[in-house]
Design a protein around this motif. Structure first.
Motif, PDB file in Angstrom:
ATOM      1  N   UNK A 308       0.833  -1.198   0.000  1.00 64.72           N
ATOM      2  CA  UNK A 308       0.000   0.000   0.000  1.00 64.72           C
ATOM      3  C   UNK A 308       0.871   1.252   0.000  1.00 64.72           C
ATOM      4  N   UNK A 309       1.959   1.220   0.784  1.00 66.05           N
ATOM      5  CA  UNK A 309       2.854   2.368   0.869  1.00 66.05           C
ATOM      6  C   UNK A 309       3.545   2.619  -0.470  1.00 66.05           C
ATOM      7  N   UNK A 310       3.947   1.532  -1.123  1.00 69.82           N
ATOM      8  CA  UNK A 310       4.661   1.704  -2.383  1.00 69.82           C
ATOM      9  C   UNK A 310       3.739   2.180  -3.504  1.00 69.82           C
ATOM     10  N   UNK A 311       2.437   1.833  -3.390  1.00 69.48           N
ATOM     11  CA  UNK A 311       1.480   2.311  -4.393  1.00 69.48           C
ATOM     12  C   UNK A 311       1.189   3.790  -4.227  1.00 69.48           C
ATOM     13  N   UNK A 312       1.441   4.273  -2.985  1.00 64.50           N
ATOM     14  CA  UNK A 312       1.034   5.625  -2.652  1.00 64.50           C
ATOM     15  C   UNK A 312       2.147   6.603  -3.001  1.00 64.50           C
ATOM     16  N   UNK A 313       1.805   7.612  -3.835  1.00 65.35           N
ATOM     17  CA  UNK A 313       2.846   8.533  -4.271  1.00 65.35           C
ATOM     18  C   UNK A 313       2.958   9.742  -3.351  1.00 65.35           C
ATOM     19  N   UNK A 314       2.069   9.818  -2.396  1.00 68.92           N
ATOM     20  CA  UNK A 314       2.163  10.917  -1.430  1.00 68.92           C
ATOM     21  C   UNK A 314       3.213  10.570  -0.388  1.00 68.92           C
ATOM     22  N   UNK A 315       4.178  11.488  -0.185  1.00 68.00           N
ATOM     23  CA  UNK A 315       5.327  11.201   0.692  1.00 68.00           C
ATOM     24  C   UNK A 315       4.886  10.939   2.138  1.00 68.00           C
ATOM     25  N   UNK A 316       3.984  11.806   2.630  1.00 68.22           N
ATOM     26  CA  UNK A 316       3.522  11.633   3.997  1.00 68.22           C
ATOM     27  C   UNK A 316       2.838  10.274   4.182  1.00 68.22           C
TER      28      UNK A 316
END
Lengths: 379, 639
Positions: A308-316
């Motif tokens: 999920x984190x790697x799919x997410x392009x938002x840094x926060x």
């Protein structure tokens, strides 16, 4: 602020958000909690009281809280990071003066309906705040000494407070969790190398301090280390717990002794069988298959977080999800190491399974944040 | 701060790289955990399974019931009775003080026991029942049971304890049991675990001690599951033990009982032997003690009472005490001389009342002298000078040798405590033990059973039995063990000339049947029951004063031995009355009464006694019968 990175139109709104929840993660968490209910029912001798029933109620409450947290846009939570961190810090100071003493340490505030452990809260708010900090900090400044020193202070301040309680387990979790988040944020290798070297030196210093008037650890902490290194040196004293825990695990064999048939836990040879050592009950009654299955569930939760984190392009969002996954990992890794005799007993519960209110609720809030970041991710 | 797409991409790649690195490390650590799990649960499973079993399974002993002791007629001497205890379990009682207060209203609680129980309760886990009252009467137990709802945590327990229904009668033979002491444990290199059971009883003296292992039996075991603090959760299985062996003694309870009563308050002992197999029909010391007082450990005042009594109730005088045999030894001297051929039965010796040997003058008990004495006359009237003369002729070595053949100076192998060998002195002995040469005066003293010679009442009975039969009769105390007859020992011919024995028998017959005999007044009138006896008076202090004029402990010992019927002997008897005075007055009447009682196997008819004695005997019989009934009533109430 970086919420402008989001294309708000593509983010689901209203009840449609529920469809975009990371449902497999919800199911995994429910499965893990289910294992907990089963074991709490078993260690109570086949009874929902005194542990299984409150635990189920708390999980239900936790699920509700998780959904509410998930519905609120992640950018709101990011803007709350500093407030949450300072709030948790304030509560930590508060327990120093008004906390209830339990297990020889000041750890909780009695809210009436539950006992709040600010140190549990801090584990999540620290991760939130650090993620927000690295989101705010320009990338090129990440490894500048001054900008490295700041997060170190952010980590060490609550750690120092937790240590005075004294709660070594949580302190280790805070330092390791915070440090690894800095690593994820891209702080230069050299810092970590230095810290590891200093840490080794520190450990040496701690052992050197033993028996002198500037002793760095409490006697009971030294004894825990002693008995960890050689449990047989004190088979009826402190080493008793470790030895009995290993006997419980080992006697489970491949398939275990059967549900509610574990003699070690049923006959109370196993200490703290509903909290820190609940994994041994599972391993005794369901064997290697049962224990390994739980480990697998934990790893899957972790993998879902990382994906999920790697799919997410938002840094926060990425940092937050990774940080929460990391905290979760540290929980079960430290607990399992401890109950299997790989680490000294430091009093870290098994996440979502051990009996306990604060830890579970805080974790559910954390996974609510993960869900929120997942729903509101930039598309 | 707003990020350019380039920066966003940069951030994403960095995070991805580091996240994958960290994720890999996390997975690696998880695999370590999995391997550790496998190591503990698969590779070491058997080892840990065993440890878990050791944790939870506890082996408890079930004490076997102790073998009982019977007399030859099946009367029970030592039995096991159920004893009831009241226990309180702290965790069930709630308010212990209140429960105990309520209990105290129902049954009488001993203050000391109670205090001990309360201290014990503070030390033990709350689920362990602690005894607050022991040996509780059945009525009290039922009262507690009826009021059970008002007494939470109070339970009654039943156990087995030793009881001696005849109390004092068999005390010295059967001995007693008592709680295991350090000394009992020290007897074993590796004490049996049974002895570690609280309140377990072991034989301390007598048959109870000699047959301890046999009487004890084999403990059973039960395997119970216990939890971490030792609470028993359930019983897994049990193996019953072997009860101890029942032991039947050769003692005749009725006779033993009679003797005890007949001896009365005297410090005395009596032995009755059956001549067929050497069975000890009675072996009694008086006064006696109550073995029941020892079973749970005797109280200090009770023990002091026994210890400080100058009649020594605790001493088993029949086997552990040795007295100078006095004139009862004269048969030994006579037989030694006859067998050596230094005299003939009809040769006479002149007794002027004393004999000069060297510079010393040895007196006969009859200062005016007996005149001419042959063997029969000398034994009948117990002339001392005759035996002084024999001693000079035959010498101590042959006297001692005869004494040993007749069972003196050797410890007989019977299952009582502290059986003495007495002393049959000879030249060797004196040189060895005293470092002095044997002197002729020593032989002279020994010839009439004074000086160094010491014999136990048991040895005197054996001596009489051997003289009566000419066979080497050995005493036997145990008739059967678990119904299996124990072998008799001895019984071989002693190789003494039957003619010599006949002359001795006739002389002993004269002692108690001839008008001039020293025991004539204690004769038996019944034609086929007549006895052959010998009186003895053993000097305690060597001085010439009347016994009535000195304190009790300085008076002479009175002795009497006999066998009967004289022409077809069935029993042999020996009597010693400590400080009783003269043998003919103090010991012979007792010997005659006991002999008659044994021969008749119950109360003998009055016409068996001389007419002069009958009214006294009748009164005695009535008194004894009354006492016997009282004792029986007591025994019944105890049971």
């Amino acid at each position: 602020m970086s919420y402008l990175e989001y294309n708000v139109k593509t983010v689901p709104s209203g009840w449609r958000k529920a469809l975009h929840l990371n449902w497999p993660l919800v199911l995994l968490l429910t499965a893990v909690a289910g294992v907990g209910f089963l074991m709490l029912y078993s260690v109570a001798g086949g009874s929902f009281s005194p542990w299984a029933e409150p635990q189920m109620k708390r999980f239900a409450l936790g699920l509700a809280v998780m959904f509410i947290v998930a519905m609120v846009p992640i950018w709101f939570w990011r803007s709350m990071s500093l407030v949450a961190y300072l709030g948790a810090l304030f509560l930590l100071v508060l327990v120093e003066f008004f906390g209830t003493i339990g297990m020889g340490a000041q750890r909780w505030i009695d809210l009436g309906f539950m006992r709040l452990q600010p140190s549990e809260l801090m584990k999540i708010t620290l991760v939130m705040f650090l993620a927000a900090y690295y989101d705010w900090l320009p990338l090129n400044k990440t490894s500048r000494p001054l900008w490295v020193l700041l997060p170190v202070l952010i980590i060490l301040l609550p750690t120092a407070l937790v240590l005075t309680q004294p709660d070594l387990g949580t302190a280790i979790l805070l330092v390791t969790g915070g440090g690894l988040l800095m690593f994820l944020a891209g702080v230069h290798w050299a810092y970590f190398g230095t810290v590891i070297a200093a840490g080794a030196g520190g450990i040496w210093l701690v052992f050197e301090s033993r028996g002198t008037d500037w002793q760095l650890l409490k006697d009971y902490q030294f004894r825990r280390i002693d008995t960890f290194l050689d449990p047989s040196s004190d088979p009826l004293g402190a080493g008793y717990h470790i030895t009995q825990a290993k006997i419980a695990m080992g006697s489970g064999g491949w398939t275990g002794r059967g549900f509610m048939q574990g003699t070690q836990s049923r006959l109370n040879f196993l200490p703290e069988k509903h909290t820190d050592f609940i994994f041994n009950t599972l391993a005794e009654e369901f064997g290697f298959i049962g224990g390994f299955s739980l480990l697998l569930l934990y790893v899957l939760v972790l993998v879902f977080c990382i994906v999920s984190a790697l799919q997410n392009r938002d840094r926060f969002s990425s940092l937050l999800i990774l940080g929460i996954g990391l905290t979760f990992f540290l929980y079960f890794a430290v607990n399992m190491s401890m109950v299997m005799g790989l680490a000294p007993v430091v009093g870290v519960p098994l996440p979502m399974v051990s009996y306990g209110g604060s830890a579970m609720l805080v974790l559910m809030v954390a996974f609510g944040l993960v869900q929120s970041a997942h729903i509101h991710r930039p598309r | 701060m707003r990020r350019t797409p380039k920066e966003t991409a940069e951030s994403a790649t960095r995070i991805t790289r580091r996240a994958l690195m960290l994720g890999g490390a996390q997975l690696a650590f998880a695999s370590v955990l999995g391997l550790r799990m496998r190591h503990l649960q698969v590779d070491q499973a058997d080892e840990f399974r065993l440890l878990a079993e050791e944790n939870r399974v506890n082996i408890r002993l079930i004490p076997p019931s102790r073998g009982r002791i019977f007399d030859r007629n099946g009367t029970i001497i030592a039995d096991n009775e159920p004893t009831y205890r009241i226990t309180v379990t702290r965790e069930d009682a709630g308010d212990v003080e209140q429960v105990i207060a309520r209990l105290g209203q129902l049954v009488e609680l001993d203050g000391d026991d109670l205090n001990r129980a309360l201290t014990e309760m503070k030390r033990t886990p709350p689920f362990i029942p602690v005894a607050v009252a022991d040996r509780v009467a059945w009525e009290d137990i039922s009262r507690v049971a009826v009021n059970a709802p008002a007494l939470p945590g109070v339970t009654t327990e039943v156990g087995l304890s030793r009881v001696y229904p005849h109390a004092e009668t068999f005390a010295h033979v059967a001995g007693y049991v008592g709680p295991v002491s350090e000394r009992d444990l020290a007897r074993y290199e590796d004490p049996p675990p049974l002895l570690r059971i609280p309140r377990f009883q072991v034989g301390k003296v007598g048959v109870e001690s000699k047959f301890e292992e046999m009487l004890r039996g084999e403990p059973g075991t039960k395997r119970v599951e216990v939890n971490a603090v030792g609470r028993v959760m359930r019983e897994l299985d049990r193996r019953e033990g072997e009860p101890g062996a029942d032991i039947q003694l050769t003692i005749d309870g009725g006779l033993q009982d009679y003797i005890k009563a007949r001896l009365g308050p005297e410090s005395a002992s009596a032995v009755v032997m059956d001549l067929e197999k050497g069975d000890l029909l009675a072996i009694a010391s008086s006064p006696s003690f109550d073995p029941n007082k020892f079973v749970r450990g005797i109280s200090v005042p009770d023990f002091a009472g026994y210890r400080d009594n100058d009649h020594r109730p605790l001493a088993s005088k029949t086997v552990q005490d040795a007295y100078p045999p006095g004139s009862t030894f004269k048969m030994v001297t006579a037989l030694a001389a006859l067998e050596a051929g230094v005299i003939t039965p009809d040769e006479t010796v002149w007794c002027p009342g004393h004999m000069e040997i060297g510079t010393r003058r040895f007196h006969c008990w009859k200062r005016v002298g007996h005149g001419h004495m042959n063997l029969e006359e000398s034994l009948r009237e117990s002339c001392d000078v005759y035996y002084y003369d024999l001693a000079l002729k035959v010498g101590i070595e042959r006297i001692a040798e005869m004494g040993r053949r007749l069972g003196l100076g050797v410890a007989h192998d019977i299952e009582m405590s502290a059986v003495t060998a007495g002393l049959m002195p000879d030249k060797d002995w004196k040189r060895r033990e005293r470092g002095q040469e044997w002197r002729i005066g020593d032989s002279v003293n020994a010839s009439i059973g004074q000086g160094f010679v010491l014999t136990s009442p048991l040895q005197l009975a054996v001596m009489t039995a051997r003289i009566a039969t000419g066979r080497s009769i050995e005493p036997r105390l145990v008739k059967t063990i678990n119904g299996v007859e124990t072998p008799t020992r001895g019984g071989a011919d002693l190789g003494l000339s039957p003619g010599h024995l006949k002359r001795i028998h006739r002389a002993m017959y004269a002692v108690s049947n001839d008008r001039r005999g020293t025991a004539y007044r204690s004769r038996i009138l019944a034609e086929d029951m007549r006895m052959a006896g010998k009186t003895g008076t053993a000097q305690v202090l060597n001085r010439v004063v009347r016994n009535e004029d000195v304190p009790w402990e300085e008076r002479d010992h009175a002795l009497f031995v006999d066998f009967a019927p004289w022409d077809a002997p069935r029993i042999a008897v020996s009597i010693v009355v400590e400080h009783g005075g003269g043998g003919s007055a103090a010991a012979a009447p007792i010997g005659r009464d006991i002999t008659l009682q044994a021969l008749y196997g119950g109360t003998p008819p009055l016409d068996a006694y001389p007419a002069a004695d009958r009214s006294r005997i009748e009164a005695l019989q009535e008194r004894l019968e009354r006492e016997r009934q009282e004792r029986e009533a007591q025994a019944r109430s105890r049971a």
